[in-house]
Design an enzyme around this catalytic site. Structure first.
Site, PDB file in Angstrom:
ATOM      1  N   LYS A  80      -9.153   2.700   3.650  1.00 33.69           N
ATOM      2  CA  LYS A  80      -8.218   2.592   4.842  1.00 33.69           C
ATOM      3  C   LYS A  80      -7.946   4.001   5.329  1.00 33.69           C
ATOM      4  CE  LYS A  80      -3.643   0.673   5.620  1.00 33.69           C
ATOM      5  NZ  LYS A  80      -2.388   0.091   4.925  1.00 33.69           N
ATOM      6  N   SER A 155      -1.355  -4.437   6.215  1.00 36.63           N
ATOM      7  CA  SER A 155      -2.297  -3.739   7.125  1.00 36.63           C
ATOM      8  C   SER A 155      -3.518  -3.045   6.830  1.00 36.63           C
ATOM      9  CB  SER A 155      -1.209  -2.465   7.623  1.00 36.63           C
ATOM     10  OG  SER A 155      -1.040  -1.721   6.308  1.00 36.63           O
ATOM     11  N   SER A 179       0.746  -4.616   2.305  1.00 37.53           N
ATOM     12  CA  SER A 179      -0.188  -4.502   3.020  1.00 37.53           C
ATOM     13  C   SER A 179      -1.584  -4.407   2.141  1.00 37.53           C
ATOM     14  CB  SER A 179      -0.078  -2.960   3.765  1.00 37.53           C
ATOM     15  OG  SER A 179       0.778  -3.220   4.741  1.00 37.53           O
TER      16      SER A 179
END
Lengths: 472, 67
Positions: A80, A155, A179
């Site tokens: 990420k 996310s 997330s």
């Protein structure tokens, strides 16, 4: 050797260690799937092919030279795009950090590098890790590998999509309200949100000082255990990280669930759940029961307080962190980001302090009542079938879209306030062909136990081995 | 509505210099009435000695022991 990208992380590391495959071959296998699937999925923000090839070459040379090899030696990864690596791009998924390069390196990334892993790219994510869907107005929405018009969950959207599509053997995600677990559920992979304080957050973009967690998304529970064994543990650079000893997570994966007591909540977590999700969870419980677990349906205490208090902490903290940009350039955010932060400025400080102050007592009361009769809780990770990007698009949808958007994370947020560890893994597919996630939560520092349950389940099922259609 | 949205927006602007970024933001700020209602239900549960730093102690007190 064929099918290298289908190997799990631990299998890939073993293949390099034993000379069955080179790191360069692993990297090429990832590139092949990336070139094939990424035009559809949009799972990456940046790639460093030259740097990765040099790292693979060095890893293979170390094998040839018979040097000591780490637990992750030669395994390519992408994370990420919010984990800082000194001098490398770290966009946080936002236009506001399009060209930003940190001067420090994240402890979790550094620890994995010390065990021989290397990073080949930054993965798509919700802007500043702030949505549960995978929408991103700057770098483009991330698409579900199983059904591209549907959400990946967020996310850590690119982490879920890239692991599912065999573009990477593992990816770090972050979890402030779900997330890691949401994209793990929607993309059909395995992800763990550790106990609050279990993993250092040094060098990870902050969203909520109180609720942020660092953790992995992989294809198997064993892979998560391997990464947890590397990244967990106290870090002097993050004084909030726990000094709790780190157990041997992989040694705990015995497949033996005899005596395990599972609780299934009859309140909150199953409210408004879709029938296919409930059916998949019930089938998963049968698998666990066949290995010796007992299942008890039970109401959960304190959920009104958990929801109320948990609902404001990260909103206030995110609003505080982003105040200057919200003043100076609010239109740089997607509407779904700025609209969620905006109310955070109106929440009174005494509410915020009350939420923080009640967290400890509520955890004690919750644990005393829940974790006496049972050892773990099992719930759907997402209670509904996976919605489409359009259905949850606040920026372009009609008024009321925000409620569908927020509903995605209803089952994950409570464990952030409580600080409990929770893993999500695939337990079937919905009528739209999207995965269904099963969430297992335990006491503080029960990562070994919940990973052992997930691993036992994966010994008897093959959901986690299935390849998404985007790979052909 | 009793002017709550307007009062909320004015307070945010006054205290933080932040204006409503969009209509969904206005709606979510107006929805804070639900937050207030939720906190009203919890009144009386906090005790004098409660403090934020007790959370880490609670993690230790409730942690997993050997399965």
């Amino acid at each position: 050797m064929t099918g290298l990208a289908d190997l799990s992380l631990t299998e890939a590391a073993e293949a390099v260690r034993t000379g069955q495959a080179t790191s360069r071959e692993l990297l090429d296998a990832c590139w092949t799937n990336l070139d094939k699937a990424n035009p559809t999925l949009n799972a990456t923000i940046w790639l460093d092919r030259e740097g990765a090839e040099a790292a693979a070459k060095a890893a293979d040379q170390a094998v040839a030279d018979k040097k000591p090899l780490g637990k992750l030696h030669g395994v390519p990864m992408a994370h990420k795009d919010m984990y800082y690596q000194a001098g490398k791009l770290s966009t946080a998924g936002s236009a506001l950090r399009r060209d930003w390069r940190p001067t420090i390196t994240c402890t979790a990334v550094a620890r994995m590098a010390a065990e021989g892993a290397y990073v080949f790219g930054g993965l798509n994510m919700a802007e500043f890790a702030q949505n549960p869907t995978g929408h991103n107005k700057t770098y483009g929405d991330c698409h579900n590998p199983w059904n591209p018009p549907r959400i990946t969950g967020g996310s850590s959207s690119g982490s879920g999509a890239a692991v599912a599509a065999r573009m990477t053997y593992a990816a770090l995600g972050s979890d402030t309200g779900g997330s890691i677990r949401l994209p793990a559920a929607a993309c059909g992979v395995t992800g763990i949100k550790p106990t609050q304080t279990r993993v250092s957050r040094y060098g990870a973009m902050p969203l909520s000082f109180t609720h942020d967690n660092v953790g992995p998304l992989t294809r198997t529970a064993r892979d998560c255990a391997r990464i947890m064994s590397v990244i967990a543990g106290h870090d002097p650079m993050d004084p909030t990280s726990a000094r709790e000893p780190v157990p041997d997570y992989e040694a705990a994966l015995t497949g033996d669930l005899r005596g395990l007591r599972i609780g299934v909540p009859t309140t909150f977590f199953l409210d408004n759940a879709d029938a296919p999700v409930l059916a998949a969870m019930d089938e998963a419980l049968k698998v666990l029961a066949a290995r010796g677990a007992t299942v008890t349906r039970m109401p959960l205490p304190l959920m009104d307080a958990v929801a109320a208090y948990g609902g404001i902490v990260s909103r206030v903290e995110a609003a505080t962190i982003h105040a200057q940009w919200m003043r100076d350039d609010p239109q740089a955010y997607g509407q779904h980001i700025s609209s969620r932060m905006y109310p955070g400025y109106a929440i009174p400080a005494p509410y915020y302090v009350e939420a923080l102050s009640r967290r400890g007592p509520i955890l004690r009361a919750f644990a005393a009542e829940v974790f006496s009769p049972v050892d773990v809780l099992v719930t759907p990770t997402i209670p509904t079938c996976i919605p489409t990007l359009a259905e949850t698009d606040i920026d372009h949808g009609p008024p009321g879209t925000e409620y569908k958007f927020l509903a995605v994370s209803i089952n994950t947020r409570p464990f952030n306030y409580l600080g409990l560890p929770a893993v999500s893994m695939n337990c079937g597919f919905d009528p739209n062909g999207c995965p269904i996630g099963l969430q297992i939560a335990g006491r503080p520092f029960a990562e070994a136990r919940i990973l052992a349950i997930a691993d036992a389940y994966q010994r008897d099922t093959d959901w986690h081995t299935r390849r998404p259609p985007v790979l052909g | 509505m009793d002017g709550f949205p307007q009062a909320t927006e004015a307070a945010i602007a006054r205290w933080f210099g932040v204006v409503p970024p969009n209509d969904p933001g206005r709606r979510m700020a107006a929805d804070l009435v639900h937050t207030i209602a939720a906190f009203e239900k919890l009144r009386g549960t906090m005790v004098f000695e409660d403090e934020p730093s007790s959370f880490e102690a609670a993690l230790q007190a409730t942690k997993e022991t050997a399965p």
